[in-house]
Motif scaffolding. Structure first.
Motif, PDB file in Angstrom:
ATOM      1  N   VAL A 215     -10.678  57.299 -23.379  1.00  0.00           N
ATOM      2  CA  VAL A 215     -10.272  58.233 -22.327  1.00  0.00           C
ATOM      3  C   VAL A 215      -9.047  59.062 -22.711  1.00  0.00           C
ATOM      4  O   VAL A 215      -8.967  60.263 -22.398  1.00  0.00           O
ATOM      5  N   ASP A 216      -8.098  58.470 -23.412  1.00  0.00           N
ATOM      6  CA  ASP A 216      -6.885  59.205 -23.776  1.00  0.00           C
ATOM      7  C   ASP A 216      -7.086  60.148 -24.957  1.00  0.00           C
ATOM      8  O   ASP A 216      -6.175  60.914 -25.307  1.00  0.00           O
TER       9      ASP A 216
ATOM     10  N   VAL B 194     -13.052  53.766 -15.192  1.00  0.00           N
ATOM     11  CA  VAL B 194     -11.911  54.402 -15.869  1.00  0.00           C
ATOM     12  C   VAL B 194     -11.980  55.918 -15.698  1.00  0.00           C
ATOM     13  O   VAL B 194     -10.990  56.569 -15.340  1.00  0.00           O
TER      14      VAL B 194
ATOM     15  N   SER C 263     -11.498  57.076 -11.895  1.00  0.00           N
ATOM     16  CA  SER C 263     -10.100  57.083 -11.468  1.00  0.00           C
ATOM     17  C   SER C 263      -9.323  58.205 -12.147  1.00  0.00           C
ATOM     18  O   SER C 263      -8.547  58.923 -11.504  1.00  0.00           O
ATOM     19  N   HIS C 264      -9.530  58.364 -13.443  1.00  0.00           N
ATOM     20  CA  HIS C 264      -8.815  59.379 -14.212  1.00  0.00           C
ATOM     21  C   HIS C 264      -9.149  60.786 -13.699  1.00  0.00           C
ATOM     22  O   HIS C 264      -8.241  61.622 -13.525  1.00  0.00           O
TER      23      HIS C 264
ATOM     24  N   ASN D 289      -7.902  61.529 -10.158  1.00  0.00           N
ATOM     25  CA  ASN D 289      -6.473  61.869 -10.206  1.00  0.00           C
ATOM     26  C   ASN D 289      -6.247  63.332 -10.583  1.00  0.00           C
ATOM     27  O   ASN D 289      -5.165  63.875 -10.325  1.00  0.00           O
TER      28      ASN D 289
ATOM     29  N   ILE E 156      -6.248  49.027 -15.360  1.00  0.00           N
ATOM     30  CA  ILE E 156      -5.594  50.313 -15.594  1.00  0.00           C
ATOM     31  C   ILE E 156      -4.366  50.528 -14.717  1.00  0.00           C
ATOM     32  O   ILE E 156      -3.766  51.610 -14.737  1.00  0.00           O
TER      33      ILE E 156
ATOM     34  N   SER F  17      -1.132  52.599 -15.858  1.00  0.00           N
ATOM     35  CA  SER F  17      -1.482  53.673 -16.792  1.00  0.00           C
ATOM     36  C   SER F  17      -1.614  54.980 -16.022  1.00  0.00           C
ATOM     37  O   SER F  17      -1.626  55.004 -14.793  1.00  0.00           O
ATOM     38  N   ARG F  18      -1.786  56.075 -16.747  1.00  0.00           N
ATOM     39  CA  ARG F  18      -1.945  57.360 -16.067  1.00  0.00           C
ATOM     40  C   ARG F  18      -3.309  57.495 -15.401  1.00  0.00           C
ATOM     41  O   ARG F  18      -3.550  58.443 -14.651  1.00  0.00           O
ATOM     42  N   SER F  19      -4.200  56.542 -15.678  1.00  0.00           N
ATOM     43  CA  SER F  19      -5.501  56.535 -15.016  1.00  0.00           C
ATOM     44  C   SER F  19      -5.500  55.683 -13.748  1.00  0.00           C
ATOM     45  O   SER F  19      -6.524  55.598 -13.073  1.00  0.00           O
TER      46      SER F  19
END
Length: 298
Positions: free
Chosen positions: A90-91, A113, A116-117, A120, A184, A187-189
């Motif tokens: 994802v990153d 993942v 949510s990412h 956001n 997660i 994390s940013r997610s």
């Protein structure tokens, strides 16, 4: 929240692997299903790749997913299979194209993942069956996915459950697989659940793991922030030689009972025979009373 354009006949859907490896032969029923809806299908470059359990390297899976976000012909991206591995790629993805021009991302379990990412980033996604899961999916599962993708009315009515907590709430739907959401945090997610209605489901976990994860969500004030809670499938749980002493649903009930929010148990989504499509990021009305539960997408 941005709602991606709903599909129309003649549109294109891409199938990619963000986690476990998949062969093109395993996707034939998914391809046939999409074609029966009048949809053209693109098979991503990650399909057929193999890196032990995974569908190629993290970089290869990320590149395939990113390419589909940038392809103007692709209106939706359907993840082929779950398992594990999406968090590893994802990153590595440049989401700028998807943020500018949202398109539907479909899947569940490990795909939480991405849900949510992307949520956001203020874009909605669809929690639903994986492409490889079509082979065993019920007709109801497939029909709810079609309705979600084509923008038709989604409304679910469930019978009463003894653990349900009565009430009514309106808010954006968020969530997914409990184990992934737990993994997660920080994390940013990490899921944003402020004033939202949370959906959770899980499979094949030890019962004390369910307790641990629910306690983590509680200590991170998730249940203080949300306006309602929907519990999906909690299936095939494991126990130790010395029993934990409570089922998964009992654990969830005990930990969430103090909160003055409507709670629905046994919603047919997740690792369940019928996996009803849920549009994460869309506004819903959750009504739980003595007659059962109603979930209406607004």
């Amino acid at each position: 929240m941005k709602i991606p354009p709903y599909l129309q006949k003649g549109d294109t859907v891409a199938i990619v692997a963000t986690a476990r490896k998949t062969t093109e032969d395993e996707l034939q029923e998914a391809v046939s299903l999409l074609e029966s809806w009048g949809i053209t299908v693109i098979i991503g470059n990650s399909i057929g790749l193999e890196n032990n359990q995974l569908a190629g390297s993290d970089e290869e899976r990320a590149a395939d997913f990113e390419a589909m976000t940038k392809n103007p012909d692709v209106k939706a991206i359907w993840c082929a299979r779950g398992g594990y591995g999406t968090v590893r790629m994802v990153d590595l993805v440049d989401f700028s194209a998807l943020k500018k021009n949202p398109k539907w991302v479909i899947g569940y379990s490990d795909v939480t993942v991405l849900h949510s990412h992307i949520n956001n980033m203020n874009a909605a996604t669809i929690h639903s069956v994986m492409a490889t899961g079509v082979t065993t999916a019920t007709d109801d599962t497939k029909e709810t996915l079609r309705k979600a993708l084509f923008g038709e009315t989604l409304q679910y009515t469930l019978p009463p459950h003894t653990f349900n907590k009565y009430g009514k709430a309106n808010g954006q739907l968020t969530g997914g697989n409990l184990s992934v959401l737990y993994s997660i945090i920080g994390s940013r997610s990490e899921m944003d659940c402020e004033d939202k209605i949370l959906f959770i489901e899980d499979l094949d976990e030890y019962l004390y793991h369910i307790d641990r994860m629910m306690m983590n969500l509680k200590r991170n004030h998730y249940f203080e922030k949300i306006k309602g809670l929907i519990i999906g499938g909690m299936n095939d749980m494991n126990d130790n030689k010395t029993p934990w002493g409570h089922t998964a649903l009992e654990i969830i009930k005990d930990i969430t009972n103090e909160y003055n929010i409507p709670i629905c148990f046994n919603f047919p989504a997740g690792h369940t025979p019928t996996n009803c499509a849920l549009v994460l990021g869309k506004q819903i009305t959750l009504t739980v009373n003595e007659n059962g539960t109603q979930v209406t997408f607004n």
